[in-house]
Design a protein around this motif. Structure first.
Motif, PDB file in Angstrom:
ATOM      1  N   LYS A   1       0.795  -1.248   0.085  1.00  0.00           N
ATOM      2  CA  LYS A   1       0.062   0.053  -0.177  1.00  0.00           C
ATOM      3  C   LYS A   1       0.903   1.297  -0.132  1.00  0.00           C
ATOM      4  O   LYS A   1       1.848   1.362   0.589  1.00  0.00           O
ATOM      5  CB  LYS A   1      -1.152   0.082   1.188  1.00  0.00           C
TER       6      LYS A   1
ATOM      7  N   TYR B   1      -3.714   6.910  -3.082  1.00  0.00           N
ATOM      8  CA  TYR B   1      -3.788   5.981  -1.955  1.00  0.00           C
ATOM      9  C   TYR B   1      -4.004   4.640  -3.002  1.00  0.00           C
ATOM     10  O   TYR B   1      -4.757   4.537  -3.741  1.00  0.00           O
ATOM     11  CB  TYR B   1      -5.211   6.260  -1.174  1.00  0.00           C
TER      12      TYR B   1
ATOM     13  N   TRP C   1      -3.529   0.506  -3.166  1.00  0.00           N
ATOM     14  CA  TRP C   1      -3.363  -1.068  -2.620  1.00  0.00           C
ATOM     15  C   TRP C   1      -3.055  -1.948  -3.772  1.00  0.00           C
ATOM     16  O   TRP C   1      -3.534  -1.946  -4.849  1.00  0.00           O
ATOM     17  CB  TRP C   1      -4.531  -1.252  -1.731  1.00  0.00           C
TER      18      TRP C   1
ATOM     19  N   VAL D   1     -10.971   1.491   1.577  1.00  0.00           N
ATOM     20  CA  VAL D   1      -9.921   2.150   2.560  1.00  0.00           C
ATOM     21  C   VAL D   1      -9.402   3.113   1.712  1.00  0.00           C
ATOM     22  O   VAL D   1      -9.062   4.173   2.516  1.00  0.00           O
ATOM     23  CB  VAL D   1      -9.132   1.066   2.909  1.00  0.00           C
ATOM     24  N   GLN D   2      -9.194   2.901   0.566  1.00  0.00           N
ATOM     25  CA  GLN D   2      -8.422   4.151  -0.216  1.00  0.00           C
ATOM     26  C   GLN D   2      -9.482   5.443  -0.332  1.00  0.00           C
ATOM     27  O   GLN D   2      -8.956   6.461  -0.081  1.00  0.00           O
ATOM     28  CB  GLN D   2      -8.285   3.707  -1.540  1.00  0.00           C
TER      29      GLN D   2
ATOM     30  N   ARG E   1     -11.585   6.210   2.065  1.00  0.00           N
ATOM     31  CA  ARG E   1     -11.712   6.695   3.263  1.00  0.00           C
ATOM     32  C   ARG E   1     -10.366   7.564   3.619  1.00  0.00           C
ATOM     33  O   ARG E   1     -10.525   8.610   4.223  1.00  0.00           O
ATOM     34  CB  ARG E   1     -11.612   5.559   4.470  1.00  0.00           C
ATOM     35  N   ASP E   2      -9.197   6.890   3.176  1.00  0.00           N
ATOM     36  CA  ASP E   2      -8.161   7.990   3.539  1.00  0.00           C
ATOM     37  C   ASP E   2      -7.918   8.993   2.636  1.00  0.00           C
ATOM     38  O   ASP E   2      -7.567  10.053   3.243  1.00  0.00           O
ATOM     39  CB  ASP E   2      -6.801   6.895   3.047  1.00  0.00           C
TER      40      ASP E   2
END
Length: 204
Positions: free
Chosen positions: A86, A169, A171, A185-186, A188-189
């Motif tokens: 990541k 971002y 992964w 998650v990407q 969110r970040d």
């Protein structure tokens, strides 16, 4: 998996350097995790401030995409055995126009190098515009295919421009057919960083 290996190598070559002007130490979301002592031989964190570091999403594997006009870059990379990675990347450019040009170059690369073949497999990129996130944003997938069928191995990225800043971002790992939850998650970040990046970017 060739694409993932190449991304890991590019991130590690950048190394660790002194803090870049414009990006305070500890500003990125994963810097605290990267600073923790890690005795696991199968995992590794690196933090780089090299302005020459490649844009993490680099379909053509050429360092020129988004390379011109940078004033500061910080890249946090986590790698784990066997093939997970990541990347969090914040890039500041000398002007909003230069950051816009970086996004345009990324789009051009996604078109020019959207599909690459290697020993019977293909690695394909698909991107889509994202609304309501920063001034400009893309959702990107890279995926291995064998004879038209989805293979194991890919990447899922969110790239955002806010004023003169570009955020990435990414992964990469053992993905199969792209599904919406791959980017959870990407996104969110990316939202968290977009909300705070104006403290270092020229948003006014």
């Amino acid at each position: 998996m060739q694409k993932i290996v190449m991304l890991v190598c590019a991130a590690l070559v950048a190394g660790t350097a002194a803090a870049a002007p414009g990006v305070p130490k500890g500003f990125l979301l994963y810097e605290k995790d990267a600073a923790k002592k890690d005795n696991d031989p199968e995992t590794n964190w690196t933090v780089s401030d090299s302005v020459k570091t490649r844009l993490a999403v680099d379909p053509c594997d050429r360092s020129g995409v988004g390379g011109a006009g940078r004033t500061a870059v910080r890249t946090v990379t986590f790698t784990g055995v066997p093939d997970f990675m990541k990347v969090e990347q914040v890039l500041l450019y000398g002007s909003r126009a230069t950051a816009e040009r970086a996004m345009a170059q990324l789009r051009a690369a996604l078109t020019a190098c959207g599909s690459r073949t290697d020993a019977g497999s293909a690695y394909r990129y698909v991107s889509a515009q994202v609304t309501g996130l920063g001034d400009d944003a893309l959702k990107v997938s890279g995926q291995v295919y064998y004879g038209g069928k989805t293979g194991v191995g890919g990447e899922r990225s969110v790239v955002v421009r806010r004023a003169n800043a570009v955020l990435v971002y990414l992964w990469a790992g053992e993905y199969a057919r792209p599904v919406k939850r791959d980017w959870a998650v990407q996104f969110r970040d990316a939202r968290r960083m977009t909300a705070g990046v104006c403290s270092v970017a020229a948003c006014k």
